[in-house]
Design a protein around this motif. Structure first.
Motif: not given
Length: 459
Positions: A205-215
């Motif tokens: 989860l990003g700071e905006d609450g949406t899922l982001a790919v873990a790099r």
């Protein structure tokens, strides 16, 4: 229980917890059932299927332990021998401990080694050797054999034993000893192998609450023995069936004597107030659930979670692999495992109820706790207890690799009894249990969370 019913539950659970993709396998009544849902990546979505590869994290450890037990059965390793018989170059700040630690103590987490080491040793064939050399700076958390404390370091050292005894790299040895004879064709450690197949990426989860790919897709090579395997739900269910069997592969070839396989499932050290279970076997977490003995192991990577649970007396196994951080991935895996236990076996797994809030006890345990990699901040506002778990800032600053995000504060409740046990009751670590350690005077000196020791550094 039909495969359609399983698939319906997996879809509902994945949607509830917002997990991009999940793969589940169940072995019950002598047959395999699979249910897969979602996608491999929110950026480049491909449907998750039963052959999709996920990073196993610590579910790798049973591979390492079983490979070592094959060497034990062949007379090439003695469980009670000091590690230095096989890795004579081992150096620790405590010379006596370095000479005393045994192979078995690595496998049942009683060597006194810390959870992890934040070191980088590259991706070459010498990664494990260089990692072991770095242990010269690793302070022990307890004398060897004095207590159980979950240790990635111990399993990475066990991987170095495998290298020294076989003359192969750890990855080559696991392929030769396990993957190839067991037909685990969708299990690997090599990124170059994985990238030619369908594989899941982690999400946080990003700071905006949406899922982001873990790099960062998987851990460094030196951590392969403790957490670097990649596998499919089909291979994991086949692996579970091997451990439910008599030590033979599907083709009848003898892999392990039955008594050696069974020894892995027998208690070697009891655990106190731990999510991991009631005891460690040889690697396996042993836990009684509703009067039924289970063995299993969980694992986490950057935005991925894995869970393998086996019920030997009922010839049953369930595997859940997901590609989301703890708020989603850990939660959906636990929900699937509990649902499968109840609906296939009638076994109900419930968390203990915490006590009502006690301000005096809360103030006694509140404080900052640390291990080599992470911190726990336990706090009270006079109405409740919270726990915040995160990676040390200096660890983040020392690497260019993307690390998992810190977890926001979650509620914590103290449990009944005189053992100073507690349970996390909300957030990404919901259901995780632990206890507070005291010195001879009765003062709180540490917090154990999910088998990992954090030393108290301030109130």
């Amino acid at each position: 229980m039909s495969q359609e019913t399983l698939a319906e539950f997996v879809e509902v659970a994945a949607t509830k917890f917002g997990v991009p993709g999940v793969a589940v396998g169940v072995w019950a009544d002598g047959r395999e059932m699979y249910a897969c849902h979602g996608v491999t990546s929110v950026d480049n979505p491909q449907p998750v299927d039963q052959d999709t590869l996920f990073v196993l994290g610590s579910v790798t450890k049973p591979f390492t332990a079983t490979a070592l037990m094959r060497l034990v059965a062949q007379g090439r390793v003695d469980l009670d021998a000091p590690v230095r018989r096989y890795v004579p170059e081992l150096v620790l700040p405590d010379e006596r401990a370095a000479a005393e630690i045994t192979v078995l103590q690595l496998l049942n987490h009683t060597a006194g080694l810390d959870w992890r080491m934040g070191v980088e040793t590259g991706e070459g064939d010498d990664a494990l050797a260089a990692y072991v050399a770095k242990m010269a700076d690793l302070e022990l958390i307890a004398p060897p054999g004095s207590r159980a404390s979950y240790s990635q370091v111990g399993y990475d050292l066990a991987g170095r034993i495998i290298e020294k005894v076989t003359g192969l790299t750890y990855e080559q040895a696991i392929a030769s000893l396990l993957f190839e004879p067991l037909g685990l064709s969708h299990s690997s450690f090599a990124t170059n192998d994985v990238m030619t197949r369908r594989f899941a990426v982690g999400h946080n989860l990003g700071e905006d609450g949406t899922l982001a790919v873990a790099r960062q897709w998987k851990d460094s090579r030196a951590n392969n023995p403790g957490g670097g395997a990649v596998s499919s739900v089909v291979d994991q269910l086949r692996w579970a069936r091997f451990h439910l069997g008599d030590g033979r592969a599907d083709d009848g070839a003898r892999m392990l004597p039955t008594e050696v396989l069974e020894r892995m499932k027998a208690p070697t050290v009891e655990l106190r107030g731990s999510t991991l279970g009631d005891a460690f076997g040889i690697c396996w977490f042993l836990r009684d659930v509703d009067g039924v003995r289970t063995i299993g192991h969980g694992g986490s990577a950057n935005g991925q979670f894995a869970e393998l649970l086996i019920v030997p007396e009922r010839n049953f196994a369930v595997v859940a692999l997901s590609n989301s951080g703890p708020d989603g991935g850990l939660a959906v895996n636990q929900a699937v495992v509990r649902w499968a236990l109840e609906h296939y076996l009638g076994v109900v797994d419930q968390d203990p109820e915490p006590l009502p809030f006690d301000d005096a006890r809360a103030r006694e345990v509140a404080g900052r706790y640390e291990n080599d990699m992470m911190t726990l901040e336990i706090a009270t506002d006079g109405t409740g207890l919270t726990v915040e778990c995160g990676i040390k800032p200096e660890i983040r600053a020392a690497t260019d690799t993307e690390l998992p995000p810190d977890l926001p504060p979650a509620d914590l409740g103290l449990l009944p009894g005189e053992a100073d046990e507690y349970i996390v009751t909300s957030g990404g670590l919901k259901g995780q249990r632990g206890f507070f350690a005291r010195d001879e005077s009765g003062a709180i000196t540490g917090a154990d969370l999910a088998g990992r020791l954090f030393t108290r550094v301030c109130r």
